[in-house]
Scaffold this active site. Structure first.
Site, PDB file in Angstrom:
ATOM      1  N   ALA A  65       0.856  -1.185   0.000  1.00 26.15           N
ATOM      2  CA  ALA A  65       0.000   0.000   0.000  1.00 26.15           C
ATOM      3  C   ALA A  65       0.895   1.240   0.000  1.00 26.15           C
ATOM      4  O   ALA A  65       2.042   1.185   0.459  1.00 26.15           O
ATOM      5  CB  ALA A  65      -0.889  -0.006   1.234  1.00 26.15           C
ATOM      6  N   GLY A 109       0.878  -5.223   1.021  1.00 26.45           N
ATOM      7  CA  GLY A 109      -0.367  -5.356   0.262  1.00 26.45           C
ATOM      8  C   GLY A 109      -0.151  -6.011  -1.099  1.00 26.45           C
ATOM      9  O   GLY A 109      -1.069  -6.608  -1.661  1.00 26.45           O
ATOM     10  N   GLU A 112      -0.247  -9.608  -0.353  1.00 20.68           N
ATOM     11  CA  GLU A 112      -1.646  -9.936  -0.010  1.00 20.68           C
ATOM     12  C   GLU A 112      -2.506 -10.017  -1.261  1.00 20.68           C
ATOM     13  O   GLU A 112      -3.371 -10.883  -1.385  1.00 20.68           O
ATOM     14  CB  GLU A 112      -2.191  -8.893   0.976  1.00 20.68           C
ATOM     15  CG  GLU A 112      -1.528  -9.016   2.343  1.00 20.68           C
ATOM     16  CD  GLU A 112      -1.871  -7.869   3.284  1.00 20.68           C
ATOM     17  OE1 GLU A 112      -1.841  -6.707   2.834  1.00 20.68           O
ATOM     18  OE2 GLU A 112      -2.167  -8.133   4.458  1.00 20.68           O
ATOM     19  N   GLU A 132       5.272  -4.874   6.952  1.00 23.72           N
ATOM     20  CA  GLU A 132       4.503  -3.831   7.657  1.00 23.72           C
ATOM     21  C   GLU A 132       5.049  -3.530   9.044  1.00 23.72           C
ATOM     22  O   GLU A 132       4.987  -2.396   9.513  1.00 23.72           O
ATOM     23  CB  GLU A 132       3.021  -4.255   7.772  1.00 23.72           C
ATOM     24  CG  GLU A 132       2.251  -4.249   6.454  1.00 23.72           C
ATOM     25  CD  GLU A 132       2.322  -5.559   5.685  1.00 23.72           C
ATOM     26  OE1 GLU A 132       3.229  -6.387   5.958  1.00 23.72           O
ATOM     27  OE2 GLU A 132       1.477  -5.772   4.796  1.00 23.72           O
TER      28      GLU A 132
HETATM   29  N1  DAK Z   1       4.542   3.305  -0.808  1.00 18.70           N
HETATM   30  C1  DAK Z   1       4.882   4.476  -1.398  1.00 18.70           C
HETATM   31  N2  DAK Z   1       6.013   4.633  -2.114  1.00 18.70           N
HETATM   32  C2  DAK Z   1       6.826   3.569  -2.236  1.00 18.70           C
HETATM   33  C3  DAK Z   1       6.527   2.311  -1.666  1.00 18.70           C
HETATM   34  C4  DAK Z   1       5.305   2.219  -0.911  1.00 18.70           C
HETATM   35  N3  DAK Z   1       4.901   1.074  -0.366  1.00 18.70           N
HETATM   36  N4  DAK Z   1       7.520   1.473  -1.956  1.00 18.70           N
HETATM   37  C5  DAK Z   1       8.405   2.161  -2.710  1.00 18.70           C
HETATM   38  N5  DAK Z   1       7.987   3.435  -2.875  1.00 18.70           N
HETATM   39  C6  DAK Z   1       8.635   4.498  -3.621  1.00 18.70           C
HETATM   40  C7  DAK Z   1       9.816   5.050  -2.839  1.00 18.70           C
HETATM   41  O1  DAK Z   1       9.377   5.995  -1.880  1.00 18.70           O
HETATM   42  C8  DAK Z   1      10.648   5.672  -3.957  1.00 18.70           C
HETATM   43  O2  DAK Z   1      10.061   6.879  -4.309  1.00 18.70           O
HETATM   44  P1  DAK Z   1      10.976   8.216  -4.499  1.00 18.70           P
HETATM   45  O3  DAK Z   1      11.681   8.398  -3.215  1.00 18.70           O
HETATM   46  O4  DAK Z   1      11.892   7.840  -5.644  1.00 18.70           O
HETATM   47  O5  DAK Z   1       9.992   9.283  -4.834  1.00 18.70           O
HETATM   48  C9  DAK Z   1      10.403   4.711  -5.122  1.00 18.70           C
HETATM   49  O6  DAK Z   1       9.208   3.987  -4.809  1.00 18.70           O
HETATM   50  C10 DAK Z   1      11.523   3.684  -5.273  1.00 18.70           C
HETATM   51  O7  DAK Z   1      11.702   3.085  -4.016  1.00 18.70           O
HETATM   52  P2  DAK Z   1      13.131   2.993  -3.300  1.00 18.70           P
HETATM   53  O8  DAK Z   1      14.007   4.128  -3.676  1.00 18.70           O
HETATM   54  O9  DAK Z   1      12.887   2.761  -1.860  1.00 18.70           O
HETATM   55  O10 DAK Z   1      13.715   1.685  -4.005  1.00 18.70           O
HETATM   56  P3  DAK Z   1      14.719   0.612  -3.422  1.00 18.70           P
HETATM   57  O11 DAK Z   1      15.049  -0.276  -4.566  1.00 18.70           O
HETATM   58  O12 DAK Z   1      15.839   1.265  -2.666  1.00 18.70           O
HETATM   59  O13 DAK Z   1      13.873  -0.208  -2.335  1.00 18.70           O
HETATM   60  C11 DAK Z   1      11.919  -1.405  -1.508  1.00 18.70           C
HETATM   61  C12 DAK Z   1      12.775  -0.959  -2.741  1.00 18.70           C
HETATM   62  C13 DAK Z   1      10.692  -2.093  -2.057  1.00 18.70           C
HETATM   63  C14 DAK Z   1      12.736  -2.355  -0.660  1.00 18.70           C
HETATM   64  C15 DAK Z   1      11.561  -0.132  -0.683  1.00 18.70           C
HETATM   65  O14 DAK Z   1      10.999   0.848  -1.572  1.00 18.70           O
HETATM   66  C16 DAK Z   1      10.564  -0.438   0.395  1.00 18.70           C
HETATM   67  O15 DAK Z   1      10.928  -0.927   1.453  1.00 18.70           O
HETATM   68  N6  DAK Z   1       9.297  -0.078   0.176  1.00 18.70           N
HETATM   69  C17 DAK Z   1       8.261  -0.181   1.165  1.00 18.70           C
HETATM   70  C18 DAK Z   1       7.761  -1.588   1.279  1.00 18.70           C
HETATM   71  C19 DAK Z   1       6.718  -1.736   2.353  1.00 18.70           C
HETATM   72  O16 DAK Z   1       6.950  -1.416   3.521  1.00 18.70           O
HETATM   73  N7  DAK Z   1       5.535  -2.238   1.988  1.00 18.70           N
HETATM   74  C20 DAK Z   1       4.428  -2.393   2.901  1.00 18.70           C
HETATM   75  C21 DAK Z   1       3.581  -1.152   2.935  1.00 18.70           C
HETATM   76  S1  DAK Z   1       2.211  -1.299   4.068  1.00 18.70           S
HETATM   77  C22 DAK Z   1      -5.387  -2.561   4.082  1.00 18.70           C
HETATM   78  C23 DAK Z   1      -4.927  -3.529   3.236  1.00 18.70           C
HETATM   79  C24 DAK Z   1      -3.576  -3.611   2.950  1.00 18.70           C
HETATM   80  C25 DAK Z   1      -2.667  -2.722   3.489  1.00 18.70           C
HETATM   81  C26 DAK Z   1      -3.147  -1.748   4.328  1.00 18.70           C
HETATM   82  C27 DAK Z   1      -4.503  -1.667   4.632  1.00 18.70           C
HETATM   83  N8  DAK Z   1      -6.786  -2.476   4.434  1.00 18.70           N
HETATM   84  C28 DAK Z   1      -7.741  -3.433   3.846  1.00 18.70           C
HETATM   85  C29 DAK Z   1      -7.266  -1.532   5.360  1.00 18.70           C
HETATM   86  C30 DAK Z   1      -1.264  -2.848   3.149  1.00 18.70           C
HETATM   87  C31 DAK Z   1      -0.283  -2.203   3.807  1.00 18.70           C
HETATM   88  C32 DAK Z   1       1.068  -2.195   3.236  1.00 18.70           C
HETATM   89  O17 DAK Z   1       1.344  -2.770   2.207  1.00 18.70           O
END
Ligand code: DAK
Length: 258
Positions: A65, A109, A112, A132
């Site tokens: 997400a 997500g 998921e 998360e």
């Molecule tokens: N959200 C927003 N932007 C993201 C992102 C994300 N999840 N993942 C990556 N980006 C963006 C980065 O901010 C960056 O943007 P700029 O800084 O260039 O503007 C760009 O994508 C490239 O990312 P990185 O520079 O970080 O790239 P790397 O290769 O260094 O790293 C990475 C890749 C995938 C390891 C890293 O980006 C990362 O850790 N991303 C976050 C992964 C994460 O934590 N995912 C879980 C998010 S929480 C719900 C249902 C589902 C959910 C919630 C509620 N309901 C039914 C209520 C789900 C929640 C989640 O998924």
């Protein structure tokens, strides 16, 4: 709706939905959720579409997400986002088979979403996880339930509590991924699987999917009874007559979904 975050193409009974927010590694924002909901509802009603493929880019299936969007949201905001719940509910109960074709990252997500599909193919090296916990939350799109059912309590605990990723190869050995394919070939492989599925009878596909999903949430005796009922029901379809007739006549069946 004019699609900004996804692309849709259809070919021979297979619809391919491609997540397309490269600037954010295909993170699911509200716009993407709305577009996916709209396209999935439309494809569910389109009888010429028998199987779907959900994919992203080589770099990322989906990094979860959109954290930028969620960062400013309160608990009440989340409770009010009705469309989010509608979306996850819809994917989980989708009437047609969906093949997920992963590459790069399938996180949070994103994983998921893949787990809500029916078959998961992944390119070598795909990083898969529920990170998360690293941002102070837990999975909210079914991860604690579906991952646990897929890989068992202990591996799910390790993945969700540590937030560390596993590779596609490890996911395959755990039964979370059907097949690992060379980088760049995940979509081609998904198309082959989807074409095979699309050649089958749509009513039988729908009921088979329904019966297998029931196994995830019911006692064996209840699941067996449910399967029996659906099995008998298929004897009322023309596709059953056509399938068996074609076998006896040594030709390919032509299923019409009737
Ligand atoms: N959200 C927003 N932007 C993201 C992102 C994300 N999840 N993942 C990556 N980006 C963006 C980065 O901010 C960056 O943007 P700029 O800084 O260039 O503007 C760009 O994508 C490239 O990312 P990185 O520079 O970080 O790239 P790397 O290769 O260094 O790293 C990475 C890749 C995938 C390891 C890293 O980006 C990362 O850790 N991303 C976050 C992964 C994460 O934590 N995912 C879980 C998010 S929480 C719900 C249902 C589902 C959910 C919630 C509620 N309901 C039914 C209520 C789900 C929640 C989640 O998924």
């Amino acid at each position: 709706m004019d699609h900004q975050t996804i692309a849709l193409s259809t070919e021979g009974g297979v619809a391919t939905i491609t997540l397309n927010r490269p600037e954010a590694l295909n993170a699911l924002n509200q716009r993407m959720v709305s577009e996916l909901t709209e396209v999935l509802s439309m494809l569910a009603k389109n009888d010429s579409v028998r199987c779907l493929i959900l994919t992203g880019s080589e770099k990322a299936f989906c990094a979860g997400a959109d954290i930028r969007e969620m960062a400013g949201q309160s608990a009440v905001d989340m409770i009010r986002t009705e469309h989010l719940h509608t979306f996850w509910e819809m994917v989980g109960r989708y009437p047609k088979p969906i093949v997920a074709a992963l590459s790069g990252y399938a996180l949070g997500g994103g994983l998921e979403l893949a787990m809500s599909c029916d078959i998961i193919l992944a390119a070598e090296g795909t990083k898969i996880g529920q990170p998360e916990i690293n941002i102070g939350i837990i999975p909210g799109g079914g991860g604690t339930q579906r991952l646990t059912r897929a890989v068992g309590k202990y591996k799910a605990m390790e993945m969700i509590l540590t937030g560390s990723n596993i590779t596609a190869e490890e996911a395959r050995s755990l039964g979370l991924v059907n097949r690992v394919v060379p980088v760049g070939q995940h979509l081609e492989e998904a198309k082959k699987v989807a074409a095979t599925i699309a050649s089958k009878g749509p009513v039988a596909l729908k009921l088979a999917k329904q019966a297998i999903n029931r196994a995830q949430e019911s006692a064996l005796s209840e699941g067996l009874e449910y399967e029996r009922e659906l099995f008998y029901l298929l004897f009322a379809t023309k596709d059953k007559d056509e399938g068996m007739k074609a076998f006896l006549e040594k030709r390919r069946p032509e299923f019409k979904g009737e």
